[in-house]
Design a protein around this motif. Structure first.
Motif, PDB file in Angstrom:
ATOM      1  N   HIS A   1      -2.335   1.131   7.864  1.00 28.19           N
ATOM      2  CA  HIS A   1      -3.735   1.300   7.484  1.00 28.19           C
ATOM      3  C   HIS A   1      -4.458  -0.037   7.472  1.00 28.19           C
ATOM      4  CE1 HIS A   1      -1.034   4.065   5.256  1.00 28.19           C
ATOM      5  NE2 HIS A   1      -1.706   4.926   5.952  1.00 28.19           N
ATOM      6  N   GLY A   2      -3.848  -1.023   8.107  1.00 24.76           N
ATOM      7  CA  GLY A   2      -4.544  -2.290   8.262  1.00 24.76           C
ATOM      8  C   GLY A   2      -4.515  -3.211   7.061  1.00 24.76           C
ATOM      9  N   GLY A   3      -3.465  -3.157   6.252  1.00 26.74           N
ATOM     10  CA  GLY A   3      -3.330  -4.124   5.157  1.00 26.74           C
ATOM     11  C   GLY A   3      -3.024  -5.500   5.743  1.00 26.74           C
TER      12      GLY A   3
ATOM     13  N   HIS B   1       0.854  -1.191   0.000  1.00 25.64           N
ATOM     14  CA  HIS B   1       0.000   0.000   0.000  1.00 25.64           C
ATOM     15  C   HIS B   1       0.887   1.236   0.000  1.00 25.64           C
ATOM     16  CE1 HIS B   1      -2.903   2.822   2.259  1.00 25.64           C
ATOM     17  NE2 HIS B   1      -3.239   2.820   0.987  1.00 25.64           N
ATOM     18  N   LEU B   2       1.434   1.606   1.166  1.00 21.94           N
ATOM     19  CA  LEU B   2       2.287   2.793   1.205  1.00 21.94           C
ATOM     20  C   LEU B   2       3.615   2.520   1.895  1.00 21.94           C
ATOM     21  CD1 LEU B   2      -0.364   5.603   1.861  1.00 21.94           C
ATOM     22  CD2 LEU B   2       0.735   5.006  -0.289  1.00 21.94           C
ATOM     23  N   GLY B   3       4.017   1.265   1.948  1.00 25.25           N
ATOM     24  CA  GLY B   3       5.397   0.992   2.316  1.00 25.25           C
ATOM     25  C   GLY B   3       5.728   0.773   3.776  1.00 25.25           C
ATOM     26  N   CYS B   4       4.746   0.723   4.669  1.00 21.52           N
ATOM     27  CA  CYS B   4       5.061   0.489   6.080  1.00 21.52           C
ATOM     28  C   CYS B   4       5.566  -0.952   6.267  1.00 21.52           C
ATOM     29  CB  CYS B   4       3.829   0.718   6.943  1.00 21.52           C
ATOM     30  SG  CYS B   4       3.440   2.457   7.109  1.00 21.52           S
TER      31      CYS B   4
ATOM     32  N   PRO C   1      -4.208  -2.417   0.476  1.00 21.50           N
ATOM     33  CA  PRO C   1      -3.159  -2.667  -0.532  1.00 21.50           C
ATOM     34  C   PRO C   1      -3.758  -3.072  -1.877  1.00 21.50           C
ATOM     35  CG  PRO C   1      -2.558  -3.714   1.521  1.00 21.50           C
ATOM     36  CD  PRO C   1      -3.973  -3.222   1.678  1.00 21.50           C
TER      37      PRO C   1
ATOM     38  N   CYS D   1      -0.179  -5.075   8.575  1.00 20.75           N
ATOM     39  CA  CYS D   1       0.513  -3.805   8.447  1.00 20.75           C
ATOM     40  C   CYS D   1      -0.006  -2.839   9.511  1.00 20.75           C
ATOM     41  CB  CYS D   1       0.272  -3.233   7.055  1.00 20.75           C
ATOM     42  SG  CYS D   1       0.961  -1.595   6.854  1.00 20.75           S
TER      43      CYS D   1
HETATM   44  S1  FES Z   1       1.027   0.945   4.335  1.00 18.93           S
HETATM   45 FE1  FES Z   1      -1.097   1.249   4.220  1.00 18.93          FE
HETATM   46  S2  FES Z   1      -1.835  -0.719   4.784  1.00 18.93           S
HETATM   47 FE2  FES Z   1       0.266  -1.007   4.835  1.00 18.93          FE
END
Ligand code: FES
Lengths: 516, 196
Positions: free
Chosen positions: B151-153, B132-135, B166, B148
């Motif tokens: 944002h809960g991926g 999604h955004l790299g966490c 994601p 994750c």
């Molecule tokens: S970075 Fe957004 S859900 Fe993993």
């Protein structure tokens, strides 16, 4: 020595300097220009913003003498400033708190200008330079967060990079430009350092200069009165006449209010900084330490909230387009309406819009802070099962409670008010779903829940369903068998343990609460 | 600036003074023709020189700033240790030093990944970064899910997307086994626009 001679001694060098520089001739109109008599306490926020900006420059330069702008030891240098340099922590605290204060003051100032319609003719460019100042200050806040070079900074950069990466065609190049290479590393920090201490402050100082020059040229707007309409062709003449007649000199009439407000702000700032201390640095910037929960600083929490709530299908478009549209709208404000009524009571639509924007930002910030969409990563291992959900249960059902924890269900589901909020709370699940439905949901997932079919064997599945189908308030039937016997008649007043406070709660109260 | 306006400015600036500003001092006539021509040439010549100099100076400056955008960085095979470190059917955490690194990177050059040994000799190596955004995603052995924190991926053990925002499954590294060691092709930060 007589008085005359003394005056001469002082006067001569002053005259010499004035002759060579013209500083008095230059600054007298700055101080004595007339401002509207009605400019009262509403007008202090711009000055406060400027004061905080000055503090940022002074404390920033001081920090610059110790901070090591290098990914290999930035974090250590901050720890050193905090712990070894006398009052170093206080300087960092002042810089951090003053940055937040500047963002807040700026927002209030902008809101006031919007609500009072002060952006209308002839102050369109005052507004637009203000918009660019706001963007510059937000950029300073973001790059400042990167300077902390802790885990939040590292993963925050990762999120920024991932968003930039989604730009069509040039995404990869733009990401490389932003990070200074293909990874988040030394060059990344130094790029943001150059932005934070050279480019952005330079831009901000220049913009402040233009903003102030425009204020001198166009004068400070009067308090809006219903019926006093801005007509561009006659406004300037009328304004100048009114200033001549009823205006008061900026110094000291208006300045004294600014001084009082700024004084209060300054003292508050020092107390906040001394009491709460500096922001971070958080955990070491080591990307292999993954037990981290990256969150942005407060000015960006609403963006974090918004990004999390976007529908996945259109999020790329929204993330890339909405900032551009948002900035364009802000810039366009004075062109959409630069004449007519200024009074809030005559512009109800605009007031509604302002209230809506403020509420949206507050709500999204709240969502960002609470992050209900994030799993509670240690929910399964750290949270106790509330006693009312295991008392009097059969061994199979209790085993189900264990499997429930073990399979990390608690990371996303609440029991007794504790646990993740990603999925629904399961305290009363038996009233909504029959055992069959529960089996299907757990096995196949769906509705944003993963399928657990492959990961639970049939014994575990039986246990977990056995447990879940006991979860209902006392005296309420389950979903498919009307009037079924309660599996758990509570006979005597039990004392239930609250999992966190450890204080006992009488069972009647708990039962009463849960069956509300 | 045209010579006309120059003449005017001069006249204004010299009003009432006796500095004898130029050939046409005091008169309202424009400067004489030969001077005019020379000035016109000088102005263009100066502008040209500045332009050439500016371009010459801009080459290194612009090149320096946009240098990173040119993709001169290549992934390399990185050693993740003996395959025996990764028991069959399990997913293990592994770290390595990024082959693309610079002297000042410090800890940031360390990189993490998840190695799943599907069966002996068959692997899946996932990037730590959420698609999604790299966490950084975390592995949960019991439920066999990656979660994750941002944002809960959520992803299944084979990296496919299970839930959340994601847009795709986890990024996977290319891998090979050589001399009993597991190697992955790593370097660039994974992102949607490129596969690792
Ligand atoms: S970075 Fe957004 S859900 Fe993993």
């Amino acid at each position: 020595m007589n008085r005359e001679a003394l005056i001469q001694i002082v006067k001569q060098p002053v005259q010499w300097i004035e002759d060579r520089t013209g500083v008095i001739a230059f600054s007298t109109p700055l101080l004595s220009h007339h401002v509207p008599r009605s400019a009262k306490w509403w007008y202090v926020f711009g000055s406060a913003t400027l004061m905080f900006f000055t503090i940022q420059i002074v404390t920033g330069v001081c920090l610059g003498t110790m901070y090591a702008p290098s990914a290999s030891n930035a974090w250590e240098s901050l720890r050193y400033i905090d712990e070894e340099i006398p009052l170093g922590w206080m300087l960092r605290a002042l810089h951090g708190w003053s940055s937040s204060a500047m963002v807040v003051m700026m927002a209030i100032h902008m809101l006031q200008v919007f609500m009072h319609g002060s952006f209308k003719f002839p102050r369109e460019l005052n507004w637009i330079t203000g918009v660019f100042l706001l963007l510059t200050v937000l950029a300073l806040a973001f790059t400042g967060q990167v300077m902390r070079w802790d885990q939040d900074a590292y993963w925050g950069l990762g999120i920024g990079a991932a968003i930039v990466d989604r730009v069509p065609v040039f995404g990869d190049q733009m990401r490389a430009l932003m990070l200074g290479g293909p990874i988040i590393g030394g060059e990344t920090l130094n790029r943001f350092f150059a932005l934070h201490v050279f480019i952005l402050p330079g831009a901000a100082i220049g913009l402040v200069g233009v903003h102030m020059t425009l204020i001198m040229k166009n004068g400070i707007s009067e308090m809006p009165k219903p019926g006093e309409i801005v007509v561009p062709s006659t406004y300037r003449k009328g304004f100048e006449e009114r200033m001549e007649k009823s205006g008061v000199p900026f110094f000291p009439d208006a300045a004294q209010r600014d001084m009082v407000f700024c004084g209060v702000c300054l003292i508050l700032l020092v107390f906040l900084a001394a009491y709460y201390g500096p922001f971070g640095p958080g955990g070491m910037p080591d990307p292999t330490l993954i037990n981290t929960n990256p969150r942005p600083d407060y000015p960006f929490m609403w963006i974090f909230g918004a990004v999390s709530l976007l529908p996945p299908a259109s999020e790329t478009a929204i993330m890339l387009i909405s900032p551009v549209v948002g900035i364009a709208i802000l810039v366009a404000v004075p062109f959409l309406s630069n004449s007519g009524e200024r009074a809030p009571s005559r512009r109800p639509g605009m007031m509604l819009l302002a209230v809506f924007v403020v509420m949206a930002i507050v709500a999204l910030t709240w969502e960002g802070v609470t992050s209900p969409w994030s799993p509670v990563m240690d929910g399964w291992s750290a949270l106790p099962t509330p006693t009312q959900f295991v008392k009097g249960r059969t061994p199979l059902q209790m085993q189900g409670a264990v499997v429930f924890q073990y399979a990390q269900c608690r990371n996303c589901h609440e029991l007794g008010g504790f646990g993740g909020k990603r999925g629904p709370a399961l305290d009363e699940i038996a009233t909504r779903m029959s055992p069959d439905q529960i089996v299907r949901q757990v096995q196949q997932g769906g509705g944003n829940m993963p399928a657990f079919g492959k990961n639970l064997n049939s014994a575990q599945m039986t246990a977990i369903v056995g447990f879940l189908s006991t979860l209902r308030p006392a005296n309420e039937a389950d979903s498919t068998i009307p009037g079924a016997q309660l599996p758990l008649p509570i006979k005597s007043p039990l004392v239930l343990e609250s999992p966190f406070t450890g204080t006992g709660v009488p069972a009647e109260i708990s039962a009463g609460v849960s069956s509300r | 600036m045209s010579d006309d306006s120059k003449g005017e400015a001069k006249k204004e600036g010299c009003a009432g003074c006796d500095c004898g500003g130029g050939g046409g001092a005091g008169g309202s006539l424009p400067p004489v023709a030969p001077q005019d021509a020379r000035r016109g040439f000088m102005f263009k010549f100066g502008a040209g020189l500045l332009g050439i100099g500016g371009i010459l100076a801009a080459v290194p400056i612009v090149g320096y700033i946009i240098g990173p955008a040119r993709s001169r960085y290549r992934n390399e095979w990185v050693d993740l240790g003996a395959t025996t470190l990764y028991p069959s059917g399990q997913t293990r955490f592994a770290t390595f030093l990024n082959p693309i690194r610079q002297p000042t990177d410090g800890d940031a050059a360390k990189t993490a990944c998840w190695v799943r040994c599907v069966e002996a000799g068959k692997f899946q190596v996932f990037a730590i970064n959420c698609a999604h955004l790299g966490c950084p995603v975390r592995w949960f052995e019991q439920s066999k899910l990656f979660m994750c924190p941002c944002h809960g991926g959520v992803y299944y053990q084979d990296g496919t997307r299970a839930a959340g925002p994601p847009p795709r499954g986890l990024f996977e590294y290319k891998w090979k086994v050589e001399g009993g060691k597991l190697l992955i092709d790593a370097g660039r930060l994974p992102g949607l626009e490129e596969s690792v």
